[in-house]
Design an enzyme around this catalytic site. Structure first.
Site, PDB file in Angstrom:
ATOM      1  N   HIS A 209      43.040  38.990  30.631  1.00  0.00           N
ATOM      2  CA  HIS A 209      41.625  38.695  30.859  1.00  0.00           C
ATOM      3  C   HIS A 209      41.148  39.503  32.056  1.00  0.00           C
ATOM      4  O   HIS A 209      41.924  39.772  32.981  1.00  0.00           O
ATOM      5  CB  HIS A 209      41.427  37.201  31.124  1.00  0.00           C
ATOM      6  CG  HIS A 209      41.472  36.369  29.881  1.00  0.00           C
ATOM      7  ND1 HIS A 209      40.737  35.230  29.707  1.00  0.00           N
ATOM      8  CD2 HIS A 209      42.174  36.519  28.732  1.00  0.00           C
ATOM      9  CE1 HIS A 209      40.974  34.707  28.514  1.00  0.00           C
ATOM     10  NE2 HIS A 209      41.851  35.478  27.902  1.00  0.00           N
ATOM     11  N   CYS A 240      36.899  31.849  29.908  1.00  0.00           N
ATOM     12  CA  CYS A 240      37.962  30.884  30.131  1.00  0.00           C
ATOM     13  C   CYS A 240      37.302  29.553  30.437  1.00  0.00           C
ATOM     14  O   CYS A 240      36.437  29.473  31.304  1.00  0.00           O
ATOM     15  CB  CYS A 240      38.821  31.331  31.311  1.00  0.00           C
ATOM     16  SG  CYS A 240      39.940  30.050  31.854  1.00  0.00           S
TER      17      CYS A 240
END
Ligand code: MG
Length: 306
Positions: A209, A240
Site C-alpha cells: 500500500h 485501508c
C-alpha cells in the site's frame, strides 16, 4: 540489484479496491473496467469476492460479473473466498484462481476474520486439496506481515511460522501484504530474503500500500529479494479501513510505469492502462491519485511495453 526481465502484475482493484468504495457500481460497469484492464494487457485479476455478501455487499454480484467477463483474452480471473462454500461458488462461476486470507498477527486476524490464526489456517487444507483436484490455483494472502494496527510489527519468527503452516497445507502461492502501508524497503528485503530462502518451493508475491509513499521503493526491495509477482490496483483504489484518508494499494499505473522505465516487461500497454484509470475514476465518482501525464510516456528510459 537483481532485477528480472519480466514480472507479473495481479490487478486487485476490482476486489480489494471496489469492496471499499462508498458508491454502488453496477455490474456492467465492473465488467467494463475489468475488460478495459484486460485490453491493456493485464492477465491476472482478483476480479471479485465469493465471501458472503453480508460481509462484502459491494461484491454481491460475483457470479454475474464472472459470467459477463471476456473469456477470449487469456486473462485468469480469480476470486476471494473465506471457506469451502465460497470455493463452491467460485468454482461454479468459472474462476481459475481463488485467494484465501489470514493475518500474521492475532489482533488483526480477530478484527478482520473474527477467528484466531490457527482456526483460519485449519480451513486452508481442504481448499488446497480441492484446488489441486480441480486445477484451481489457490493463493494465500497474509495480512499485516510488516505491521499491524493492533499488535505492532510481528517478529520474523511469527511471519515464518504462518508461512510454514500455510505451506504445510499444500498451498504454494503466498502473498505477503503490507495491509496498513507501514513497510519500509529494508524490512521488505529482509523478510522476503528470509522467506524465499526458507521455502524454495513457494512462489511469493508482494502486496503493498502507498500510505506513506513507500510502495514503489518496497517493490524495488522485493524485486531485489527475488519477488516476481506484485499486486496492484488501478487508480490506487482500495484504502485501508484503519486509516480512512490514506492512500490505497499501489496504483497499477505507477507500478507498470516504474517497471517499464526500469526495462522490466509486464505486458502492459501504458496508454491503454491510463484509459482504464480514467474509467475507474468516473465509476467511483471521486478523484483518485494524480495520474501520469500521457505526454511523459516513453520520455524516460522505458524499454518495453509500448
Ligand atoms: Mg490491499
Amino acid at each position: 540489484m537483481r532485477l528480472p526481465d519480466r514480472v507479473e502484475i495481479v490487478e486487485v482493484g476490482p476486489r480489494d479496491g471496489l469492496q471499499n468504495e462508498a458508491t454502488h457500481i453496477p455490474t456492467p460497469d465492473k465488467v467494463a473496467l475489468i475488460a478495459a484492464l484486460a485490453a491493456a494487457g493485464l492477465r491476472r485479476f482478483e476480479a471479485t469476492s465469493f465471501v458472503s455478501p453480508k460481509w462484502i455487499p459491494r461484491l454481491a454480484d460475483a457470479e454475474a460479473v464472472l459470467a459477463a467477463l471476456p473469456h477470449d483474452t487469456g486473462a485468469v480471473y480469480g476470486g476471494l473466498i473465506a471457506n469451502e462454500r465460497g470455493y463452491d461458488r467460485a468454482l461454479a462461476a468459472g474462476v481459475r484462481e481463488v485467494s484465501v486470507v489470514v493475518s500474521a498477527t492475532e489482533g488483526h486476524c480477530r478484527a478482520n476474520l473474527n477467528r484466531p490464526i490457527a482456526e483460519v489456517l485449519s480451513g486452508f487444507a481442504p481448499i488446497a486439496a480441492r484446488g489441486r483436484a480441480d486445477g484451481i490455483r489457490v493463493r494465500a494472502n497474509i495480512s499485516t506481515v510488516f505491521g499491524c494496527p493492533f499488535d505492532g510489527v510481528p517478529p520474523m519468527a511469527q511471519v515464518i511460522s504462518v508461512i510454514e503452516r500455510i505451506a504445510a497445507t499444500g498451498i504454494d502461492n503466498i502473498t505477503l501484504s503490507d495491509t496498513i502501508g507501514v513497510a519500509n524497503p529494508r524490512q521488505v528485503g529482509a523478510i522476503f530474503a528470509e522467506a524465499t530462502a526458507a521455502f524454495p518451493r513457494v512462489t511469493f508475491a508482494a502486496h503493498f500500500h502507498d500510505t506513506r509513499g513507500l510502495a514503489l521503493a518496497n517493490v524495488v526491495a522485493a524485486l531485489d529479494a527475488g519477488v516476481r509477482i506484485f499486486d496492484s490496483s488501478i487508480g490506487g483504489l482500495g484504502g485501508c479501513p484503519y486509516a480512512p484518508s490514506a492512500a490505497g494499494n499501489v496504483a497499477t499505473e505507477d507500478l507498470a510505469f516504474g517497471l517499464a522505465e526500469m526495462g522490466i516487461a509486464t505486458g502492459i500497454d501504458l496508454d491503454r492502462l491510463l484509459d482504464a484509470a480514467e474509467l475507474v475514476e468516473r465509476l467511483v465518482a471521486h478523484p483518485l491519485r494524480a495520474r501520469i501525464d500521457r505526454r511523459l510516456l516513453g520520455v524516460g528510459g522505458a524499454v518495453s511495453s509500448r
